[in-house]
Design a protein around this motif. Sequence first.
Motif, mmCIF file in Angstrom:
data_model
loop_
_atom_site.group_PDB
_atom_site.id
_atom_site.type_symbol
_atom_site.label_atom_id
_atom_site.label_comp_id
_atom_site.label_asym_id
_atom_site.label_seq_id
_atom_site.Cartn_x
_atom_site.Cartn_y
_atom_site.Cartn_z
ATOM 1 N N THR A 1 0.580 -0.769 -0.027
ATOM 2 C CA THR A 1 -0.225 0.008 0.196
ATOM 3 C C THR A 1 0.891 1.198 -0.587
ATOM 4 N N LEU A 2 0.423 2.067 -1.346
ATOM 5 C CA LEU A 2 1.330 3.481 -1.017
ATOM 6 C C LEU A 2 0.054 4.300 -0.919
ATOM 7 N N SER A 3 0.856 5.423 -0.250
ATOM 8 C CA SER A 3 0.273 6.560 0.797
ATOM 9 C C SER A 3 0.976 8.263 0.668
ATOM 10 N N GLY A 4 -0.081 8.959 0.817
ATOM 11 C CA GLY A 4 0.634 10.170 0.208
ATOM 12 C C GLY A 4 1.340 11.205 -0.430
ATOM 13 N N GLU A 5 2.457 11.325 -0.506
ATOM 14 C CA GLU A 5 2.929 11.862 -1.676
ATOM 15 C C GLU A 5 3.197 10.965 -3.175
ATOM 16 N N ASP A 6 3.025 9.486 -2.728
ATOM 17 C CA ASP A 6 3.208 8.567 -3.731
ATOM 18 C C ASP A 6 2.814 8.649 -4.300
ATOM 19 N N ALA A 7 1.187 8.281 -3.635
ATOM 20 C CA ALA A 7 -0.048 8.141 -3.714
ATOM 21 C C ALA A 7 -0.756 9.083 -4.782
ATOM 22 N N ARG A 8 -0.706 9.904 -4.578
ATOM 23 C CA ARG A 8 -0.860 11.754 -4.738
ATOM 24 C C ARG A 8 -0.502 11.483 -6.421
ATOM 25 N N HIS A 9 0.363 11.091 -5.936
ATOM 26 C CA HIS A 9 1.426 11.292 -7.598
ATOM 27 C C HIS A 9 1.033 10.300 -8.719
ATOM 28 N N ILE A 10 0.342 8.872 -8.458
ATOM 29 C CA ILE A 10 0.427 7.480 -9.185
ATOM 30 C C ILE A 10 -1.009 8.825 -10.009
ATOM 31 N N ASP B 1 -8.061 4.918 -3.738
ATOM 32 C CA ASP B 1 -9.404 5.909 -3.926
ATOM 33 C C ASP B 1 -9.119 6.501 -2.960
ATOM 34 N N GLY B 2 -8.269 7.934 -3.702
ATOM 35 C CA GLY B 2 -7.399 9.056 -4.022
ATOM 36 C C GLY B 2 -6.464 9.152 -2.774
ATOM 37 N N GLN B 3 -5.978 8.743 -2.107
ATOM 38 C CA GLN B 3 -5.528 8.768 -0.281
ATOM 39 C C GLN B 3 -4.492 7.789 -0.340
ATOM 40 N N THR B 4 -4.657 6.267 -0.665
ATOM 41 C CA THR B 4 -3.945 5.198 -1.297
ATOM 42 C C THR B 4 -4.049 4.628 -2.315
ATOM 43 N N VAL B 5 -2.609 4.073 -2.672
ATOM 44 C CA VAL B 5 -3.002 3.030 -3.881
ATOM 45 C C VAL B 5 -2.628 1.632 -3.641
ATOM 46 N N THR B 6 -2.743 0.641 -4.028
ATOM 47 C CA THR B 6 -2.618 -1.239 -3.601
ATOM 48 C C THR B 6 -1.868 -1.560 -4.582
ATOM 49 N N VAL B 7 -0.474 -1.699 -4.906
ATOM 50 C CA VAL B 7 0.236 -2.295 -5.876
ATOM 51 C C VAL B 7 0.587 -3.720 -5.254
ATOM 52 N N GLN B 8 -0.408 -4.372 -6.493
ATOM 53 C CA GLN B 8 0.422 -6.116 -6.680
ATOM 54 C C GLN B 8 1.188 -7.213 -6.694
ATOM 55 N N ILE B 9 2.080 -7.602 -6.180
ATOM 56 C CA ILE B 9 3.478 -7.633 -7.017
ATOM 57 C C ILE B 9 3.750 -9.363 -7.854
#
Length: 240
Positions: A15-24, A54-62
């Motif tokens: 799960t990515l959040s913060g700046e990375d999630a917003r950038h994506i 969801d706008g705040q977090t991003v879930t990535v499957q490896i």
Amino acid sequence: MPRFYIDPPVGELVTLSGEDARHISRSLRMAVGEGLTLCDGAGMDYSGVLREMDGQTVTVQILSRQPCQTEPSVFVRLYQALPKADKMEWIVQKAVELGVGEIVPVLTERCISRPDEKTLSKKRDRWQKIAAEAAKQCGRGRIPPLRPLLRFSAAAKELGQMEKGLLLYEKGGQPLREALRAPAQQIGMMVGAEGGFSSEEADEAARLGVRAVSLGSRILRCETAPLAALSALMYETGNL
């Protein structure tokens, strides 16, 4: 493919959040199902696909993991005497792009810049942030660390214990190309500030097993010399 740094993952979902999630989601406008690369900053890459946003977090499957292919085959530690103004920021950024493995700020006899402990701590945090941004931009598999400041004697002693320790000396020495002919997996280079090194420092380094090397007949600025040397080193070792 977009690239983002993470802590070493546990499991297949990250799960990515913060700046990375917003950038994506906002800057790159990526969508579920698109691929990206995650990197643990220690040399391992992870190919993944976006599964949830969801706008705040991003879930990535490896999907897979493999050693990063952009890291040089040789480890280079740059001992850089503190230059004036913001020159160190430029040196850090470009050295990371060129493949440096680690950067050590050094206080030498002729350093004009002599920040107090509090100021130096802030500068070091700034330099580390620049290193991280540069590593991300150029696709590095590692984020080179900025070590704490060392005084010349301590730095020279450490440099002399490396597999190959080189002092870029404006008053002459073995041509850098010749010094690089014998292969080595670990190379350290020390570069002076605006005033270069004193003869006493050069003598001390020699006693500690550090080899003085030359970049040619022209005297380069303190922000040019480390980048020229790194470029030559990466070329000679097949990493450029």
